[in-house]
Design an enzyme around this catalytic site. Structure first.
Site, short mmCIF file in Angstrom:
data_model
loop_
_atom_site.label_atom_id
_atom_site.label_comp_id
_atom_site.label_asym_id
_atom_site.label_seq_id
_atom_site.Cartn_x
_atom_site.Cartn_y
_atom_site.Cartn_z
CB CYS A 2 -13.04 -8.01 -1.53
SG CYS A 2 -11.15 -9.24 -1.98
NE ARG A 27 -14.06 -2.36 -2.11
CZ ARG A 27 -13.93 -1.22 -1.00
NH1 ARG A 27 -14.07 0.06 -0.62
NH2 ARG A 27 -12.96 -2.42 -0.01
CD1 TRP A 74 -7.33 -7.13 -7.55
CD2 TRP A 74 -6.68 -7.60 -5.71
NE1 TRP A 74 -6.44 -6.92 -7.55
CE2 TRP A 74 -5.56 -7.51 -6.34
CE3 TRP A 74 -6.36 -7.80 -4.54
CZ2 TRP A 74 -3.63 -7.01 -6.16
CZ3 TRP A 74 -4.22 -8.13 -3.83
CH2 TRP A 74 -3.80 -8.10 -5.16
CG ASN A 98 -13.62 -7.43 1.41
OD1 ASN A 98 -14.14 -8.20 0.88
ND2 ASN A 98 -14.38 -6.45 1.11
CD GLU A 478 -0.39 9.49 -12.17
OE1 GLU A 478 0.59 9.49 -11.56
OE2 GLU A 478 -1.62 9.73 -11.86
CE LYS A 482 -3.39 6.63 -13.17
NZ LYS A 482 -3.02 7.65 -12.75
CD GLU A 485 -3.09 2.80 -13.01
OE1 GLU A 485 -3.11 3.84 -12.93
OE2 GLU A 485 -3.80 2.10 -12.11
CG HIS A 501 23.87 9.45 -14.44
ND1 HIS A 501 25.52 9.43 -14.53
CD2 HIS A 501 23.60 10.60 -14.15
CE1 HIS A 501 25.66 10.88 -14.33
NE2 HIS A 501 24.45 11.92 -14.20
CE LYS A 601 -10.65 4.76 -7.42
NZ LYS A 601 -9.54 5.28 -8.49
C1 F6R Z 1 -2.96 4.49 -10.12
C2 F6R Z 1 -4.07 4.76 -8.59
C3 F6R Z 1 -3.17 3.96 -7.51
C4 F6R Z 1 -3.58 4.58 -6.50
C5 F6R Z 1 -3.06 3.85 -5.24
C6 F6R Z 1 -3.43 4.24 -4.41
O1 F6R Z 1 -3.49 5.07 -11.14
O2 F6R Z 1 -5.53 4.91 -8.97
O3 F6R Z 1 -1.70 3.50 -7.61
O4 F6R Z 1 -2.96 6.11 -6.03
O5 F6R Z 1 -3.01 3.01 -4.46
O6 F6R Z 1 -4.87 4.75 -3.63
P1 F6R Z 1 -5.15 5.60 -2.95
O7 F6R Z 1 -5.24 7.19 -3.32
O8 F6R Z 1 -6.26 5.59 -2.32
O9 F6R Z 1 -4.40 5.73 -1.45
#
Ligand code: F6R
Length: 606
Positions: A2, A27, A74, A98, A478, A482, A485, A501, A601
């Site tokens: 938000c 956000r 959000w 928020n 990772e 990616k 998401e 396993h 974000k």
């Molecule tokens: C994935 C992603 C999230 C952030 C997580 C932590 O691409 O961006 O998994 O890594 O929400 O966010 P921060 O780093 O801002 O604490």
């Protein structure tokens, strides 16, 4: 999670609020709304979906008023639709919020008993009615104080009052909030990014504080309603501009910016003259630290996991990793000689912040690795190591991941050298290799074509797997995150040696599997695991590093070679094709790459 904007000016504000909401969309982006005051009334317009929808509404285009608040949402309580969108208003008060109000059900019962009528399914609406209720008998300061005391949970608030044409109230507990200063106007924003196009003078509210924003003055109060003075910070002009340039998406730009991210970090921390690492004012003696606990969420957690491999390999420290949302509720055995390291791009992630807070309450040594240096996590930890990668807008973290890994690697080398785990020659050798890394990442970025062509196979499959061992395992996690998401494809990251396993049962004819097998000490073992999945019908994309040695394996679907460097640094290079795979796969599917569904974000709710 938000976004909030508020503007108190002598000029009409609706167009500027809409522009700021567009900046804040990273956000939250499932609905948006705006409220202004004009002719002694609160005008409110809200719409489902993106800010573009709101902007097109003729009511917004004709909206009057020189004071207003706006919000991008959000959803936490209630569907993402225009009724649940913020602001929420009574006849007298309008609120953007928020965070999450945990006792909203109880408060609602109380308010309904007092005759208040609710329109939405949100927790936020109770705030509107509480203030309205308390205003019946109290002045503004006292009604705000009483309202804030009644709320359990987290919030950043922007509040307008019908009878106060020169007042926006901001309040914060748990969710970030900033005030900006302009010429004959002042602003409220959920982060400084929203305010940067209007001002470079910012003040951050701390937990429990609230503020009165008037056109020509801002007053700050502590949770008891006592006036306090706060510092005004000056942002640099570079921080003020950030756009997509010629790129279609911020994510593509941010992937390409990674050599610069690494260069910035290296220039900041490496002392070329003395062959050393500059970490100034480290507040503890090296003898006071015998273990390290790394804590983060999502991608930041993966960088912590990566660091565990380096710390174990290069130092004699005990090292552990934890997911912040788990750490904060477990029974922890706090240890005075542990360095607690919190990793976060935004520096505002609620779970990571709560873990930091817990450590602080227990008197632990806290250090943060963050990108946003004005963030709550940076401000509240004992020591900060900034990532220096510039603002990251794409919801999927890319350059911040490489930045986090770089800083954790640098910290690891420094501690190792100070503890005499690493001798001077080996220390210098590692620094020399590190300085070459930005160029190698730059060259690895050229592996575009092959990744573009294989991405279709991932899109067509029911699911995929990402396998790695040792240093490559966190990168496999990772890579899978990616792809999930951005492309909404089921992807599983796994330690290659663990497949037998259980997960091997998932492998079927034609299933795409990424195998990360650089020529490091795990290479032969990973290649054996790769053969096990090929034998069961998997289509393997092998990602390794350039070498003169031939790859001895049959039936590999595709092979991609990144540049060559020492074993510690290969994870940086292996990350690049995985980021691109996710990007191209989402691009082909036509998905919204910078704003994947259901995500936001900065995750300021738990
Ligand atoms: C994935 C992603 C999230 C952030 C997580 C932590 O691409 O961006 O998994 O890594 O929400 O966010 P921060 O780093 O801002 O604490």
């Amino acid at each position: 999670m938000c976004g909030i904007i508020g503007i108190n000016s002598s000029k009409p504000v609706s167009a500027t609020i809409i522009n700021s909401l567009k900046k804040l969309e990273y956000r939250g982006y499932d609905s948006a709304g705006i409220a202004t005051l004009s002719a002694g009334l609160i005008n409110e317009v809200k719409s489902e979906g993106r800010v573009d929808n709101l902007e097109k509404d003729s009511l917004v285009q004709n909206m009057q008023g020189t004071i207003g608040i706006g919000h991008v949402r959000w959803a936490t309580h209630g569907l993402p639709n225009s009724i649940n969108a913020h602001p929420h208003s009574s006849q007298n008060v309008s609120v953007v919020h928020n965070g999450i109000i945990e006792n909203s059900t109880l408060l609602k019962k109380f308010l309904v008993s007092k005759g208040h009528k609710f329109k939405s399914q949100t927790d936020t609406e109770v705030i509107v009615h509480l203030i309205t209720e308390y205003l019946k008998t109290k002045n503004i300061i006292d009604s705000i104080k009483k309202t804030l005391k009644s709320l359990h949970g987290s919030f950043a608030l922007g509040i307008l009052f019908k009878d106060q044409p020169d007042l926006i109230v901001g309040a914060r507990r748990g969710s970030p909030l900033a005030v900006g200063y302009g010429p004959n106007e002042n602003y409220l924003g959920s982060d400084s990014y929203a305010l940067k196009s209007m001002t470079n003078k910012i003040t951050y509210l701390n937990d429990g504080e609230f503020c009165f924003i008037k056109k020509d003055q801002v007053e700050f109060f502590n949770n008891e309603g006592i006036k306090i003075n706060k510092k005004v910070l000056q942002l640099s002009s570079e921080e003020q501009k950030y756009d997509k340039g010629d790129y279609k998406h911020f994510m593509a730009k941010e992937i390409d910016e990674q050599p610069k991210t690494l260069k910035n970090g290296i220039n900041e921390y490496l002392d070329n003259i003395n062959n050393d690492i500059n970490i100034y004012n480290f507040p503890w003696k090296i003898s006071e630290i015998s273990s390290v606990l790394l804590i983060g969420c999502g991608t930041a957690y993966h960088s912590c996991l990566m660091a565990k491999y380096w710390f174990e390999q290069i130092t004699s420290l005990d090292v552990n990793v934890d997911i912040a949302s788990e750490f904060r509720y477990r029974k922890n055995r706090f240890k005075k000689d542990t360095l607690y390291v919190f990793v976060s791009q935004s520096g505002e992630t609620a779970d990571t912040y709560a873990a930091l807070d817990l450590c602080k309450q227990n008197g632990m040594k806290t250090c943060s690795v963050v990108n946003i240096i004005e963030s709550s996590i940076a401000r509240d930890s004992d020591f900060v190591l900034p990532i220096h990668c510039g603002i990251e807008i794409g919801v999927a973290s890319t350059k911040a991941f490489l930045g986090q890994m770089l800083i954790l690697y640098i910290l690891c080398l420094k501690l190792s050298f100070l503890r005499k785990d690493l001798d001077k020659d080996n220390f210098i050798k590692k620094l020399i290799d590190l300085k070459k890394l930005p160029k190698l990442v730059d060259q690895t970025l050229l592996t575009d074509n092959k990744i573009q062509s294989v991405s279709s196979s991932f899109n067509e499959a029911k699911g995929s797997m990402f396998l790695g061992r040792g240093f490559s395992y966190p990168i496999a996690l990772e890579g899978a995150l990616k792809l999930k998401e951005l492309s909404y494809i089921h992807a599983e990251g796994y330690p290659a040696g663990e497949m037998k396993h259980g997960p091997l049962a998932l492998i079927e004819e034609g299933m795409p599997v990424v195998v990360l097998a650089p020529r490091d000490s795990y290479y032969k073992k990973t290649i054996s695991n790769m053969q096990e999945v090929i034998a069961r019908g998997a289509k393997v994309l092998l990602i390794t590093n350039k070498s003169e040695d031939e790859i001895i394996s049959e039936n590999i679907w595709e092979t991609l070679e990144v540049e060559n460097t020492n074993e510690d640094l290969l994870p940086f290079l292996l990350t690049i094709p995985l980021q691109k795979l996710a990007y191209y796969s989402a691009l082909k599917k036509g998905y919204d790459i910078d704003k994947p569904r259901n995500l936001a974000k900065s995750v300021t709710v738990e």
